[in-house]
Scaffold this motif. Sequence first.
Motif, PDB file in Angstrom:
ATOM      1  N   THR A 135       0.861  -1.183   0.000  1.00  0.00           N
ATOM      2  CA  THR A 135       0.000   0.000   0.000  1.00  0.00           C
ATOM      3  C   THR A 135       0.900   1.237   0.000  1.00  0.00           C
ATOM      4  OG1 THR A 135      -0.019   0.165   2.414  1.00  0.00           O
ATOM      5  CG2 THR A 135      -1.713  -1.223   1.386  1.00  0.00           C
ATOM      6  N   TYR A 136       0.273   2.420  -0.126  1.00  0.00           N
ATOM      7  CA  TYR A 136       1.071   3.646  -0.034  1.00  0.00           C
ATOM      8  C   TYR A 136       1.904   3.634   1.246  1.00  0.00           C
ATOM      9  CZ  TYR A 136      -2.411   5.573  -3.362  1.00  0.00           C
ATOM     10  OH  TYR A 136      -3.236   5.794  -4.429  1.00  0.00           O
ATOM     11  N   GLU A 137       1.239   3.307   2.343  1.00  0.00           N
ATOM     12  CA  GLU A 137       1.896   3.381   3.650  1.00  0.00           C
ATOM     13  C   GLU A 137       3.025   2.365   3.794  1.00  0.00           C
ATOM     14  OE1 GLU A 137      -2.015   5.182   3.708  1.00  0.00           O
ATOM     15  OE2 GLU A 137      -1.377   3.148   3.169  1.00  0.00           O
ATOM     16  N   SER A 138       2.813   1.159   3.280  1.00  0.00           N
ATOM     17  CA  SER A 138       3.826   0.113   3.474  1.00  0.00           C
ATOM     18  C   SER A 138       5.097   0.368   2.669  1.00  0.00           C
ATOM     19  CB  SER A 138       3.249  -1.259   3.097  1.00  0.00           C
ATOM     20  OG  SER A 138       3.038  -1.365   1.694  1.00  0.00           O
ATOM     21  N   ILE A 139       4.982   1.169   1.606  1.00  0.00           N
ATOM     22  CA  ILE A 139       6.146   1.443   0.765  1.00  0.00           C
ATOM     23  C   ILE A 139       7.010   2.559   1.340  1.00  0.00           C
ATOM     24  CG2 ILE A 139       6.896   2.043  -1.586  1.00  0.00           C
ATOM     25  CD1 ILE A 139       4.219   1.084  -2.595  1.00  0.00           C
ATOM     26  N   VAL A 140       6.434   3.394   2.193  1.00  0.00           N
ATOM     27  CA  VAL A 140       7.148   4.571   2.710  1.00  0.00           C
ATOM     28  C   VAL A 140       8.532   4.234   3.281  1.00  0.00           C
ATOM     29  CG1 VAL A 140       7.135   6.332   4.517  1.00  0.00           C
ATOM     30  CG2 VAL A 140       5.121   6.005   3.076  1.00  0.00           C
TER      31      VAL A 140
END
Length: 273
Positions: free
Chosen positions: A31-36
Amino acid sequence: MTQRYDYHDLKTLMQRLRTPGTGCPWDLEQTYESIVPHTLEEVYEVIDTIERSDYQHLREELGDLVFQVVFYAQIAAEEQRFDLDDVIHDLVAKLISRHPHVFPAGTLDSQIDPTQQTDAGTVTGQWDQLKDVEKQSSGRVTSLLDDVPRSLPGLLRARKLQKRAARVGFDWPDSSGVFNKVDEELAELRAAAASGDAAHTEEELGDLLFVIANLSRHLDVDPEQALRKAARKFESRFSQVEQQVQVSGVDWSGHSLDSLDAFWNQAKAKEPR
């Protein structure tokens, strides 16, 4: 002959990785968050290769960083928010708008008179003014400080906040006032530490670091880069101290602080000036 891949191949690859049923299970879970965290890691790896002048690996690290952007854009495309083409379009349009000294008619093919040169200082001031106009017209920002990301490293965020405030004159006229403030904050930190009040000590240490960030701005020094260089210098010197301890045949506990400090000074003396 090895195939030469391009931008379109990269988009296809990302789409394939995220295709349910035939794609990569790990990529599909992201997800967006997991890639950060991966994005932050790639940014620092790019910085590290540049600071070590490791240009052989810079090409690879830049590719890894580009992949992060493509990944975010693919997730957004799947959610029908925007795609990579939109990201590139918006970027080009914004950069044309912010460089009127290069694109006077606001188009990519417009040209300036080569005899009319603009210095870097003027460009920087113009850039900031154009950014402010964009923010005001967007209606999303109500304060000069609103869009300074909270996720930035502490010293970098402090410097950006101070730079924004300085745009409207909220700043020391020169570095002498900042040096005086450093002395003041250091004295307050000493007093707080002597009091044994942990919360107050933390507050005063934060104030000192905040002023140090401001001082770096007045001295035109990047505080994060300066700190990283200091850390690398410590790492190099301590490594040489370790070698001296090993050569001595005596365990760390058998060396006094004075003898270790002597090893340190030897390592320091070997550094080029």
